[in-house]
Structures are given as structure tokens and as C-alpha cells.
Design an enzyme around this catalytic site. Sequence first.
Site, short mmCIF file in Angstrom:
data_model
loop_
_atom_site.label_atom_id
_atom_site.label_comp_id
_atom_site.label_asym_id
_atom_site.label_seq_id
_atom_site.Cartn_x
_atom_site.Cartn_y
_atom_site.Cartn_z
N GLU A 46 0.85 -1.19 0.00
CA GLU A 46 0.00 0.00 0.00
C GLU A 46 0.89 1.25 0.00
O GLU A 46 1.90 1.29 0.70
CB GLU A 46 -0.89 0.00 1.26
N LYS A 121 -9.66 1.83 -2.78
CA LYS A 121 -9.94 1.32 -1.42
C LYS A 121 -11.38 1.66 -1.04
O LYS A 121 -11.79 2.83 -1.09
CB LYS A 121 -8.94 1.95 -0.45
N CYS A 162 -5.69 -3.07 2.37
CA CYS A 162 -5.50 -2.94 3.82
C CYS A 162 -6.79 -3.05 4.63
O CYS A 162 -7.30 -4.15 4.84
CB CYS A 162 -4.75 -1.65 4.12
N1 LIG Z 1 -3.74 1.39 5.92
C1 LIG Z 1 -4.72 0.84 6.58
O1 LIG Z 1 -5.82 0.69 6.10
C2 LIG Z 1 -4.37 0.41 7.97
C3 LIG Z 1 -5.35 -0.57 8.55
C4 LIG Z 1 -5.01 -0.97 9.92
O2 LIG Z 1 -3.94 -0.71 10.44
C5 LIG Z 1 -6.01 -1.71 10.68
O3 LIG Z 1 -5.77 -1.98 11.86
O4 LIG Z 1 -7.07 -2.05 10.14
#
Ligand SMILES: NC(=O)CCC(=O)C(=O)O
Length: 283
Positions: A46, A121, A162
Site C-alpha cells: 500500500e 480502497k 488494507c
Molecule cells: N492502511 C490501513 O488501512 C491500515 C489498517 C489498519 O492498520 C487496521 O488496523 O485495520
Amino acid sequence: MSILRPLKLALVQLATGVDKAANLARARAKVIEAAKAGANVVVLPECFNSPYGTNYFPKYAESLSQPGSSQSFATLSEVAKETSIYLIGGSIPEIDPATNNLYNTSLVFSPTGDLLATHRKIHLFDIDIPGKIKFKESEVLSPGDSMTTFETEYGKIGLGICYDIRFPELAMAAARKGCFAMVYPGAFNMTTGPLHWSLLARSRAVDNQIYVALCSPARDLDATYHAWGHSMVVDPNGEVMEELEASEGIVIADLHNERVEEVRRGIPVTTQRRFDVYKNVAV
Ligand SMILES: NC(=O)CCC(=O)C(=O)O
């Protein structure tokens, strides 16, 4: 699912910094290294071309409406073609010039360098754990509004970014559309990483009996956001096949499409679901 050639997947846990051109050059070198090691699908993390943080997104954002003008698009496309691999280009901050909206966007290229898929996303990372971490992507980013899957000769692959992994419905929908693997470029942190990163990867794998791959940036303690690292590949039975620590590296794993069927034969939850009982889940 028919038996297909095994997919050699490489996750590049990239060391990134503030210099976009240097990040792109490093990504390119690491993709070439992974391809030389035999990988036919390579994944970047990411925000691989910028530091991860809401203050950085506007500065690093590129428009994809005229791909030729995007430095990151061109680098990814060229290196995918040069190495003849599928490239899941982590994510980059994207700006839509028509609306000025910013997105966290992943680009997927075919071995001929053609754009195969674009994923914005869907679930923005907005959390507030007092005394630990507060992050609000939605202060600057807009969410994507469609799920992303793409075909390869090794099988169909689903893509999330993510925080998208925390929403089991996305992986489930992709698996039910025939994906044998979910890939998530991601950057968890030092609070949620130790607790949830591996748990979520294994959960999505076991829920759906598919492969799950998470690709993080390397941890940089001089950066404002400390990524957890630990890029990993989990098999359809929920076992961690390969995992890195926090520093830069490449992890490679062989994914066998037929392993999905084998696991599903053993524990046939796929055909035992009771949608008649929980069909009104979206309340
Ligand atoms: N970059 C993100 O989306 C981080 C996501 C994250 O750390 C989580 O705990 O969920």
C-alpha cells in the site's frame, strides 16, 4: 475449479521514503528481482510511492485519467511488460481531476503491460484507539465503490486494500465469484498489527478456504507512520505459508488452485451454508 498451473507469488515488502522517484526506482528493481526468482505474480505494498499519511496523499497524488501522464502508472506498466509478470501495483494516492477527489488506488497490470484492473480502497481507515492511534483517511480520501477481481491463467484473484480486509463480506463475495486468492496490499501499524494482521489474514482464508496474501511496506522508524511489516501468505486451510519480519524483503510462495478444492472437500462449509437462515444479514 479446474487444475491450473501453480502461481508463484512474490510479495515485495518495500522500503519506502519521501522521494517518489527513488520509491519508483526501488520498486522497479525489486519487481525485477522477484521475477528473476521465478515469480509470475508480484505484489507491491500500500502507498508504495509515498509515505503513508493523510498529509502526504494530496502531494503525491497522480491523475490516472490520462495514464501516460502518471509516472507511477508508466513505471508499473513498463516493468510488468519487461519482466512478463502480472503486477499488483500496491497502491498509490490518486486524484480525479474532474472532482478533485482523492483515492487510495491499486493498479494491476498484465504481463504485456496492459492495465487489467483498478481498485479504489472501499473501506477507509478511520480509527481512534485512545492513547494508541488515531487515523482518519476520510479527512482527505474518498472511498471506492466497487469490488475488484481479475482473471489470470493461474486462476481468478480478488483485490482489496488494507482496511478492506476487516470486512469479511468483501472476501466472501470474491470467493463466491470464483476467486481462489485474495491479495491485500496493506500497511497495518504497531498497535493493530501485532493483534490483528495475521488473525485477519488467517480468518479470511479459513472463512472462504482461499489463499490470502498481505503485502506491507518495510518498517521505517524515522517515518511518521510505523508499518507493521510481516508480509505473509496464508493457505486455504488457514496456515501461514511464508512470513517476513519488519525489514525489507521478498517472500515467495507457490499457490495451487486445486488446494482450494482439496480443503473444501475436507471441510465442506461452502456447501453447508444456510443462507435461508441468515439471508437478511444487511440490516
Ligand atoms: N492502511 C490501513 O488501512 C491500515 C489498517 C489498519 O492498520 C487496521 O488496523 O485495520
